[in-house]
Design a protein around this motif. Structure first.
Motif: not given
Ligand code: R5P
Length: 285
Positions: A93, A126, A167, A190, A192, A195, A217-224
């Motif tokens: 990313r 990603h 997004d 979206k 950003r 982070d 979504d492709d990734i859930i990272s921080s989840g925000r």
């Protein structure tokens, strides 16, 4: 016969792959020396064999050196080739210098992996500003996509779904998932800011009240991203969403927070997580 060597935490995936492919499951040992340096020992005989190291790259900094040591040791011990099967490929990313002086980590990470392995197999890396991995990797890469598996899951489990991408960059694959699941879709906007800071613009959802939202979504990272989208659905009075992701990273308390806003959270097993409900083993095999 090809040899599959799981790095710690990847034993289940490697065993499942060994069941589905003409490959033998091998083993290696790792541990930390008292000073936290990494110890690696390959237990299986790798001489003259094609070796696949299986290692998802979630939280890569903790295991990257052991992975490199394992690959180099396999080569030292006479392996014919050493490939990496990484269901999740990290560091993709950070693909541009957003601020002066920043590392473009995707390029550096791709270079390190290219120097270490003869090939790479992965799921849904990603790729935002890159067309394909060949732009940054110098070794052969093979990418498989989990979107059709998620579409099948929606078809089998959700009545009257409305597929929602968080997004603009998700438009292409979210529309394909929706089409395969015979569902309408919308894509949010979206922005950003950091982070753990995202703003999502959601249109008036009144016309979708009879549908079950499926955030994907492709990734859930921080989840925000997911949490913010799910929160806005709640505020607009829609039913709780199903939240689907390919790669469930879930930093800190984000899983619990998202779960509280969702009907169910579903992910693929590219990263082992309690939400795993869709397996990519078939794709990797
Ligand atoms: C971004 O471009 C990705 O598709 C995801 O939306 C993003 O990585 C999710 O990150 P987070 O969970 O930290 O909001």
């Amino acid at each position: 016969m090809r040899l599959l060597l799981p790095m710690p935490g990847n034993e289940t995936m490697a065993a499942a792959l060994a069941m589905r492919t003409p490959a033998e499951l091998g083993s290696l040992e790792t541990r930390r020396f008292p000073d936290r340096e990494s110890y690696v020992r390959i237990v299986s005989d790798v001489g003259g064999r094609e070796v696949d190291l299986v290692c998802t790259l979630a939280r890569p900094d903790e295991q990257f050196l052991s992975l490199v040591f394992a690959a180099n040791t396999a080569r030292d011990l006479g392996a014919k080739s050493v490939r990496l099967i990484a269901p999740y490929l990290a560091y993709m990313r950070q693909d541009k210098r957003f601020k002066d002086g920043e590392a473009i980590s995707s390029v550096h990470f791709a270079r390190l992996l290219s120097e270490t392995f003869d090939g790479l197999v992965t799921i849904d890396p990603h790729l935002h500003r890159r067309r394909d991995l060949g732009e940054i990797f110098t070794i052969p890469t093979r990418v498989e996509h989990a979107a059709p598996l998620l579409a099948d899951w929606i078809k089998d489990n959700v009545e009257l779904p409305l597929v929602i991408g968080p997004d603009a960059e998700s438009e292409q694959w979210v529309s394909a998932v929706a089409q395969q699941a015979n569902a309408p879709h919308i894509v949010l906007t979206k922005q950003r800011f950091g982070d753990r800071q995202v703003e999502i613009a959601m249109p008036d959802m009144a016309r979708w009240r009879g549908r079950r939202p499926v955030l994907i979504d492709d990734i859930i990272s921080s989840g925000r991203t997911m949490i913010e989208a799910a929160r806005q659905l709640r505020d607009q009075g829609l039913t709780k969403p199903f939240c689907l992701a390919v790669h469930p990273m879930f930093a800190e308390e984000s899983y619990a927070e998202l779960l509280a806003l969702s009907e169910r959270v579903v992910s693929t097993d590219t990263v082992p997580h309690v939400s795993n409900a869709v397996s990519v083993v078939g794709l990797l095999a």
